[in-house]
Design a protein around this motif. Structure first.
Motif, PDB file in Angstrom:
ATOM      1  N   THR A 289       0.784  -1.078   0.134  1.00 53.84           N
ATOM      2  CA  THR A 289      -0.157  -0.041  -0.192  1.00 53.84           C
ATOM      3  C   THR A 289       0.747   1.373   0.139  1.00 53.84           C
ATOM      4  O   THR A 289       0.639   2.131  -0.806  1.00 53.84           O
ATOM      5  CB  THR A 289      -0.924  -0.170   1.200  1.00 53.84           C
ATOM      6  N   ALA A 290       1.871   1.215   0.943  1.00 52.43           N
ATOM      7  CA  ALA A 290       2.975   2.438   0.676  1.00 52.43           C
ATOM      8  C   ALA A 290       3.510   2.597  -0.539  1.00 52.43           C
ATOM      9  O   ALA A 290       3.497   3.828  -0.888  1.00 52.43           O
ATOM     10  CB  ALA A 290       3.892   2.260   1.913  1.00 52.43           C
ATOM     11  N   GLU A 291       3.634   1.472  -1.048  1.00 51.02           N
ATOM     12  CA  GLU A 291       4.334   1.582  -2.478  1.00 51.02           C
ATOM     13  C   GLU A 291       3.467   2.183  -3.475  1.00 51.02           C
ATOM     14  O   GLU A 291       3.787   3.021  -4.324  1.00 51.02           O
ATOM     15  CB  GLU A 291       4.971   0.309  -2.891  1.00 51.02           C
ATOM     16  N   ALA A 292       2.311   1.853  -3.233  1.00 48.77           N
ATOM     17  CA  ALA A 292       1.103   2.517  -4.387  1.00 48.77           C
ATOM     18  C   ALA A 292       0.996   3.801  -4.180  1.00 48.77           C
ATOM     19  O   ALA A 292       0.882   4.520  -5.004  1.00 48.77           O
ATOM     20  CB  ALA A 292      -0.154   1.497  -4.212  1.00 48.77           C
ATOM     21  N   ILE A 293       1.109   4.274  -2.793  1.00 48.67           N
ATOM     22  CA  ILE A 293       0.843   5.580  -2.475  1.00 48.67           C
ATOM     23  C   ILE A 293       1.940   6.625  -2.938  1.00 48.67           C
ATOM     24  O   ILE A 293       1.839   7.326  -3.841  1.00 48.67           O
ATOM     25  CB  ILE A 293       0.455   6.154  -1.012  1.00 48.67           C
ATOM     26  N   ALA A 294       3.292   5.964  -2.861  1.00 47.47           N
ATOM     27  CA  ALA A 294       4.451   6.535  -3.231  1.00 47.47           C
ATOM     28  C   ALA A 294       4.355   7.001  -4.589  1.00 47.47           C
ATOM     29  O   ALA A 294       4.836   7.570  -5.368  1.00 47.47           O
ATOM     30  CB  ALA A 294       5.591   5.882  -2.687  1.00 47.47           C
ATOM     31  N   GLY A 295       3.806   5.715  -5.281  1.00 44.39           N
ATOM     32  CA  GLY A 295       3.818   5.734  -6.938  1.00 44.39           C
ATOM     33  C   GLY A 295       2.939   6.758  -7.195  1.00 44.39           C
ATOM     34  O   GLY A 295       3.361   7.287  -8.422  1.00 44.39           O
ATOM     35  N   ALA A 296       1.952   7.028  -6.584  1.00 47.53           N
ATOM     36  CA  ALA A 296       0.973   7.948  -7.161  1.00 47.53           C
ATOM     37  C   ALA A 296       1.725   9.509  -6.836  1.00 47.53           C
ATOM     38  O   ALA A 296       1.378  10.575  -7.611  1.00 47.53           O
ATOM     39  CB  ALA A 296      -0.183   8.161  -6.773  1.00 47.53           C
ATOM     40  N   LEU A 297       2.410   9.741  -5.854  1.00 46.58           N
ATOM     41  CA  LEU A 297       3.162  10.879  -5.423  1.00 46.58           C
ATOM     42  C   LEU A 297       4.111  11.604  -6.142  1.00 46.58           C
ATOM     43  O   LEU A 297       4.410  12.647  -6.680  1.00 46.58           O
ATOM     44  CB  LEU A 297       3.383  11.007  -3.947  1.00 46.58           C
ATOM     45  N   THR A 298       5.014  10.563  -6.486  1.00 51.61           N
ATOM     46  CA  THR A 298       6.279  10.690  -7.075  1.00 51.61           C
ATOM     47  C   THR A 298       6.059  11.539  -8.547  1.00 51.61           C
ATOM     48  O   THR A 298       6.900  12.441  -8.708  1.00 51.61           O
ATOM     49  CB  THR A 298       7.071   9.487  -7.339  1.00 51.61           C
ATOM     50  N   PRO A 299       5.322  11.105  -9.499  1.00 52.24           N
ATOM     51  CA  PRO A 299       5.242  11.768 -10.723  1.00 52.24           C
ATOM     52  C   PRO A 299       4.818  13.209 -10.399  1.00 52.24           C
ATOM     53  O   PRO A 299       5.196  14.063 -11.407  1.00 52.24           O
ATOM     54  CB  PRO A 299       4.269  11.056 -11.344  1.00 52.24           C
ATOM     55  N   LEU A 300       4.304  13.614  -9.361  1.00 49.62           N
ATOM     56  CA  LEU A 300       3.786  14.900  -9.215  1.00 49.62           C
ATOM     57  C   LEU A 300       4.913  15.799  -8.574  1.00 49.62           C
ATOM     58  O   LEU A 300       4.733  16.914  -8.072  1.00 49.62           O
ATOM     59  CB  LEU A 300       2.577  14.984  -8.317  1.00 49.62           C
ATOM     60  N   GLY A 301       5.958  15.098  -8.205  1.00 49.32           N
ATOM     61  CA  GLY A 301       7.054  15.787  -7.459  1.00 49.32           C
ATOM     62  C   GLY A 301       7.200  15.982  -6.036  1.00 49.32           C
ATOM     63  O   GLY A 301       7.656  16.895  -5.395  1.00 49.32           O
ATOM     64  N   LEU A 302       6.011  15.137  -5.678  1.00 46.72           N
ATOM     65  CA  LEU A 302       5.886  15.096  -3.986  1.00 46.72           C
ATOM     66  C   LEU A 302       6.745  13.958  -3.301  1.00 46.72           C
ATOM     67  O   LEU A 302       7.043  12.971  -3.978  1.00 46.72           O
ATOM     68  CB  LEU A 302       4.414  14.946  -3.647  1.00 46.72           C
ATOM     69  N   PRO A 303       7.157  14.493  -2.310  1.00 47.22           N
ATOM     70  CA  PRO A 303       8.444  13.555  -1.381  1.00 47.22           C
ATOM     71  C   PRO A 303       7.583  12.333  -0.849  1.00 47.22           C
ATOM     72  O   PRO A 303       6.345  12.574  -0.438  1.00 47.22           O
ATOM     73  CB  PRO A 303       8.902  14.597  -0.192  1.00 47.22           C
ATOM     74  N   THR A 304       8.194  11.393  -0.818  1.00 48.89           N
ATOM     75  CA  THR A 304       7.778  10.253  -0.172  1.00 48.89           C
ATOM     76  C   THR A 304       8.280   9.592   1.259  1.00 48.89           C
ATOM     77  O   THR A 304       7.737   8.591   1.856  1.00 48.89           O
ATOM     78  CB  THR A 304       7.523   8.857  -1.261  1.00 48.89           C
TER      79      THR A 304
END
Ligand code: GLY
Length: 354
Positions: A289-304
């Protein structure tokens, strides 16, 4: 135009979402304020020059006499001194209880203007015209208004529901990519806590241009999810607390960066990934789950992930040396799209985090 009604006893209100709505704001305000004469508009030094004159024209065309009061952009405007100045300006303008306050801007303006509306003359009508993604999907809906104190953010405030919320997605065009991404952290949060399909919809649109193609739907969906939780728990004593997913640990990251290095959205982004990872470690959240959330945040330039000391985590969760308030209710995920509160000892939480 998309519309939603927030149904609360005696103070229901509409959220209207449409491109170009700013130019029709006067007529929309007139529909809910048939007898008002004066509107006291609060904006800030970024938003006022962009949209103040357009709003003023639209309000004048609907027969309102509007005064625009501009505060400096930034969190520091949300203070007692500014609030007191607004009260005096409102009286100098001749505001009466038949009139209203309008917030044109982001969360700072909405919170400050809303608290001024809640307190001047023991409360006057209030209209939100949020112009940032963060304020459109979160702070303009639900009636939380506040100022900051030296002791912390949002410590003096009220629940003061607006009479109307007007969202013009075109106002998002003037946001920087970083500020747009900031709001996207809260948008993705709705998917994480309430709606897995919405999360997937967002994750399939990993850049601003694709998201803007669907922005009316995105705003509608976030506001609808927030509407439901506010209707159920206006005073934030139960289900509304689920909106805090990512925020407790995000607070630690904001502290770690002295509220300068990381914006609220960046801190919440890293807080959501950390909370999901913690849930996985505790056996509550499905692996990945954490990986899925990180995967949605990263392309937007948000830190994980954001580094943070044990002291900063302890301060954010309210663990002092005396162990005051030994338990905390942390929002975790039972699965993507379903958040739950989990009570745990603050000491245990700290040990899990560091
Ligand atoms: N921003 C969280 C809430 O409105 O409850």
């Amino acid at each position: 135009m998309k519309t939603l009604t927030v149904s609360l006893p005696g103070r229901s209100y509409e959220i209207q979402i449409a491109r170009g709505l700013l130019d029709r704001a006067g007529a929309a305000c007139r529909a809910v304020l048939p007898r008002a004469d004066k509107l006291f508009v609060v904006t800030d030094s970024n938003v006022g020059p962009l949209y103040g004159a357009r709003l003023e024209r639209s309000l004048a065309a609907a027969g309102f006499s509007a005064a625009i009061h501009t505060v400096p952009a930034g969190e520091s405007a949300k203070c007692a001194d500014r609030l007191a100045r607004l009260w005096e300006e409102m009286m100098a303008f001749g505001l009466t209880r038949a009139d209203a306050v309008v917030a044109l801007g982001g969360g700072v303006v909405g919170d400050l203007a809303g608290f001024a509306a809640a307190t001047i003359l023991r409360g006057v009508d209030f209209i939100q015209i949020p112009t940032t993604l963060l304020s459109q999907v979160d702070s303009s809906v639900g009636g939380k208004v506040a100022i900051d104190l030296d002791h912390g953010k949002n410590l003096a405030g009220a629940f003061w529901q607006p009479r109307l919320v007007l969202m013009d997605p075109d106002t998002l065009d003037t946001l920087s990519d970083a500020t747009f991404a900031d709001g996207m952290a809260e948008v993705l949060k709705y998917g994480c806590i309430f709606d897995r399909a919405f999360f997937a919809f967002l994750a399939q649109r990993p850049n601003r241009a694709r998201l803007m193609e669907e922005i009316e739907y995105i705003l509608y969906q976030c506001c609808d999810l927030k509407r439901k939780v506010v209707e159920e728990d206006e005073r934030d004593t139960g289900r509304r607390m689920l909106l805090n997913f990512g925020h407790t640990l995000g607070h630690a990251y904001e502290l770690a960066g002295h509220y300068e290095t990381w914006t609220h959205g960046q801190a919440v982004a890293a807080g959501m990934v950390r909370a999901a990872g913690l849930g996985e470690k505790l056996g509550l959240t499905p692996a990945g789950t954490a990986e899925a959330i990180a995967g949605a945040l990263t392309p937007l330039g948000l830190p994980t992930a954001i580094s943070c000391t044990a002291e900063e985590y302890a301060a954010a969760i309210g663990l002092d040396k005396k162990g005051a308030g030994a338990e905390i209710s942390l929002i975790l995920l039972e699965e993507l799209g379903r958040a739950v509160p989990r009570r745990m000892s603050k000491q245990t939480l700290l040990e899990e985090l560091v």
